[in-house]
Design a protein around this motif. Structure first.
Motif, PDB file in Angstrom:
ATOM      1  N   PHE A  88      22.851  31.425  59.804  1.00 10.15           N
ATOM      2  CA  PHE A  88      23.578  31.197  60.624  1.00 10.15           C
ATOM      3  C   PHE A  88      23.508  29.922  61.368  1.00 10.15           C
ATOM      4  N   MET A  89      22.497  29.383  61.657  1.00  9.97           N
ATOM      5  CA  MET A  89      22.155  27.967  62.049  1.00  9.97           C
ATOM      6  C   MET A  89      22.598  26.820  61.325  1.00  9.97           C
ATOM      7  N   ALA A  90      22.797  27.176  59.736  1.00 10.64           N
ATOM      8  CA  ALA A  90      23.334  26.076  59.095  1.00 10.64           C
ATOM      9  C   ALA A  90      24.741  25.684  59.302  1.00 10.64           C
ATOM     10  N   PHE A  91      25.436  26.925  59.713  1.00 11.90           N
ATOM     11  CA  PHE A  91      26.612  26.952  59.985  1.00 11.90           C
ATOM     12  C   PHE A  91      26.950  26.491  61.685  1.00 11.90           C
ATOM     13  N   ALA A  92      26.071  26.959  62.316  1.00  8.39           N
ATOM     14  CA  ALA A  92      26.542  26.628  63.841  1.00  8.39           C
ATOM     15  C   ALA A  92      25.968  25.373  64.152  1.00  8.39           C
ATOM     16  N   THR A  93      24.858  24.561  63.568  1.00  9.42           N
ATOM     17  CA  THR A  93      24.650  23.297  63.847  1.00  9.42           C
ATOM     18  C   THR A  93      25.613  22.251  63.907  1.00  9.42           C
ATOM     19  N   PRO A  94      26.254  22.253  62.888  1.00  7.84           N
ATOM     20  CA  PRO A  94      27.405  21.103  62.764  1.00  7.84           C
ATOM     21  C   PRO A  94      28.345  21.172  63.911  1.00  7.84           C
ATOM     22  N   PHE A  95      28.726  22.534  64.001  1.00 11.36           N
ATOM     23  CA  PHE A  95      29.799  22.646  65.221  1.00 11.36           C
ATOM     24  C   PHE A  95      29.250  22.347  66.641  1.00 11.36           C
ATOM     25  N   LEU A  96      27.675  22.854  66.778  1.00 12.79           N
ATOM     26  CA  LEU A  96      27.206  22.215  67.984  1.00 12.79           C
ATOM     27  C   LEU A  96      27.189  20.787  68.352  1.00 12.79           C
ATOM     28  N   PHE A  97      26.662  20.035  67.031  1.00 15.10           N
ATOM     29  CA  PHE A  97      26.567  18.439  67.293  1.00 15.10           C
ATOM     30  C   PHE A  97      28.067  18.129  67.342  1.00 15.10           C
ATOM     31  N   SER A  98      29.143  18.594  66.751  1.00 13.35           N
ATOM     32  CA  SER A  98      30.440  17.852  66.993  1.00 13.35           C
ATOM     33  C   SER A  98      31.095  18.203  68.389  1.00 13.35           C
ATOM     34  N   GLN A  99      30.506  19.319  69.058  1.00 19.89           N
ATOM     35  CA  GLN A  99      30.889  19.596  70.685  1.00 19.89           C
ATOM     36  C   GLN A  99      30.369  18.397  71.118  1.00 19.89           C
ATOM     37  N   ILE A 100      28.868  18.135  71.120  1.00 23.16           N
ATOM     38  CA  ILE A 100      28.306  17.232  71.928  1.00 23.16           C
ATOM     39  C   ILE A 100      28.810  15.720  71.732  1.00 23.16           C
ATOM     40  N   ARG A 101      29.134  15.401  70.313  1.00 16.79           N
ATOM     41  CA  ARG A 101      30.123  14.139  70.339  1.00 16.79           C
ATOM     42  C   ARG A 101      31.051  13.919  70.968  1.00 16.79           C
ATOM     43  N   SER A 102      32.118  15.014  70.962  1.00 16.66           N
ATOM     44  CA  SER A 102      33.161  15.058  71.884  1.00 16.66           C
ATOM     45  C   SER A 102      32.993  14.966  73.044  1.00 16.66           C
ATOM     46  N   GLY A 103      31.994  15.859  73.747  1.00 15.84           N
ATOM     47  CA  GLY A 103      31.706  15.458  74.955  1.00 15.84           C
ATOM     48  C   GLY A 103      31.438  14.050  75.623  1.00 15.84           C
ATOM     49  N   LEU A 104      30.570  13.422  74.608  1.00 11.34           N
ATOM     50  CA  LEU A 104      30.227  12.023  74.948  1.00 11.34           C
ATOM     51  C   LEU A 104      31.480  11.053  74.830  1.00 11.34           C
ATOM     52  N   ARG A 105      32.265  11.461  73.903  1.00 10.48           N
ATOM     53  CA  ARG A 105      33.498  10.578  73.793  1.00 10.48           C
ATOM     54  C   ARG A 105      34.222  10.798  75.031  1.00 10.48           C
ATOM     55  N   THR A 106      34.534  11.963  75.351  1.00  5.48           N
ATOM     56  CA  THR A 106      35.289  12.217  76.727  1.00  5.48           C
ATOM     57  C   THR A 106      34.590  11.515  77.874  1.00  5.48           C
ATOM     58  N   GLU A 107      33.315  11.583  78.106  1.00  3.58           N
ATOM     59  CA  GLU A 107      32.592  10.841  79.260  1.00  3.58           C
ATOM     60  C   GLU A 107      32.864   9.304  79.050  1.00  3.58           C
ATOM     61  N   GLN A 108      32.888   8.911  77.854  1.00  5.68           N
ATOM     62  CA  GLN A 108      33.002   7.460  77.614  1.00  5.68           C
ATOM     63  C   GLN A 108      34.561   6.767  78.303  1.00  5.68           C
ATOM     64  N   ARG A 109      35.524   7.757  77.704  1.00  6.06           N
ATOM     65  CA  ARG A 109      36.759   7.709  78.097  1.00  6.06           C
ATOM     66  C   ARG A 109      37.162   7.779  79.429  1.00  6.06           C
ATOM     67  N   ILE A 110      36.345   8.564  80.246  1.00 13.45           N
ATOM     68  CA  ILE A 110      36.398   8.800  81.655  1.00 13.45           C
ATOM     69  C   ILE A 110      35.870   7.373  82.230  1.00 13.45           C
ATOM     70  N   ASP A 111      34.807   7.081  81.987  1.00 11.59           N
ATOM     71  CA  ASP A 111      34.053   5.847  82.333  1.00 11.59           C
ATOM     72  C   ASP A 111      35.289   4.643  82.335  1.00 11.59           C
ATOM     73  N   LEU A 112      35.775   4.434  81.102  1.00 10.86           N
ATOM     74  CA  LEU A 112      36.835   3.460  80.734  1.00 10.86           C
ATOM     75  C   LEU A 112      37.841   3.458  82.121  1.00 10.86           C
ATOM     76  N   GLN A 113      38.381   4.761  82.144  1.00  9.61           N
ATOM     77  CA  GLN A 113      39.571   5.017  82.986  1.00  9.61           C
ATOM     78  C   GLN A 113      39.103   4.678  84.466  1.00  9.61           C
ATOM     79  N   GLN A 114      38.010   4.983  84.717  1.00  8.74           N
ATOM     80  CA  GLN A 114      37.630   4.778  86.148  1.00  8.74           C
ATOM     81  C   GLN A 114      37.267   3.219  86.312  1.00  8.74           C
ATOM     82  N   GLY A 115      36.691   2.549  85.387  1.00  9.85           N
ATOM     83  CA  GLY A 115      36.512   1.078  85.681  1.00  9.85           C
ATOM     84  C   GLY A 115      37.905   0.623  85.623  1.00  9.85           C
ATOM     85  N   ALA A 116      39.018   1.015  84.693  1.00  9.38           N
ATOM     86  CA  ALA A 116      40.132   0.207  84.918  1.00  9.38           C
ATOM     87  C   ALA A 116      41.085   0.556  86.112  1.00  9.38           C
ATOM     88  N   ARG A 117      40.798   1.760  86.809  1.00 12.49           N
ATOM     89  CA  ARG A 117      41.471   2.328  87.911  1.00 12.49           C
ATOM     90  C   ARG A 117      40.919   0.912  88.978  1.00 12.49           C
TER      91      ARG A 117
END
Length: 165
Positions: free
Chosen positions: A25-54
């Motif tokens: 179960f962990m072998a299948f769940a771990t990649p999904f968990l890490f992809s969600q963390i990476r996606s969250g970090l990319r979203t946070e970086q995009r928000i920071d860029l947009q706030q700086g541009a505004r």
């Protein structure tokens, strides 16, 4: 007291089976968990860029609306990718080059893809990062200057015969 044969518990085989199922179960769940963390970090970086541009755009718009002089000199150039202008913040009738900064230049440095604001070209502080393109186009609101009668006062019509100061 009950004898050892009557006591209930898990055997080593049962424990090994449960641990194997948990590992699968962990072998299948771990990649999904890490992809969600990476996606969250990319979203946070995009928000920071947009706030700086505004923030950068709000600052630029506020200062450009107050501008009284447009410069086109070697140290304060005005072109498609940079603009230099003066704002009389203190109302004394002169554009100061000291504090407060009343002679302002916005420009983009291609080397680090940042938008800068400073007193002269190549003398500023970064205002926004990851800026791919900056293009300044000037339009006027005085239709008396519309020489080609297309309803838009374009930069060429705004440019006086002797050029900008």
């Amino acid at each position: 007291m009950k004898s050892g044969a009557d006591q209930r518990g898990y055997t080593l085989v049962e424990f090994a089976i449960v641990m194997s199922i948990l590992a699968i179960f962990m072998a299948f769940a771990t990649p999904f968990l890490f992809s969600q963390i990476r996606s969250g970090l990319r979203t946070e970086q995009r928000i920071d860029l947009q706030q700086g541009a505004r923030t950068a755009l709000r600052t630029m718009v506020r200062e450009l609306r107050q501008a009284s002089v447009l410069y086109s000199t070697f140290t304060n150039p005005t072109a498609a990718d940079r603009i230099s202008f003066g704002v009389d913040y203190d109302g004394n009738g002169t554009i100061s080059t000291g504090t407060p900064l009343e002679r302002i230049t916005y420009y983009r440095k291609a080397a680090n893809e940042a938008l800068y604001r400073g007193p002269e070209f190549n003398q500023g502080q970064p205002l926004a990062e990851n800026v791919d393109v900056v293009n300044f186009e000037m339009f006027g609101s005085n239709l008396a200057l519309d020489t080609n009668n297309n309803g838009v006062v374009e930069q060429i019509e705004l440019n006086p015969a002797g050029g900008w100061t």
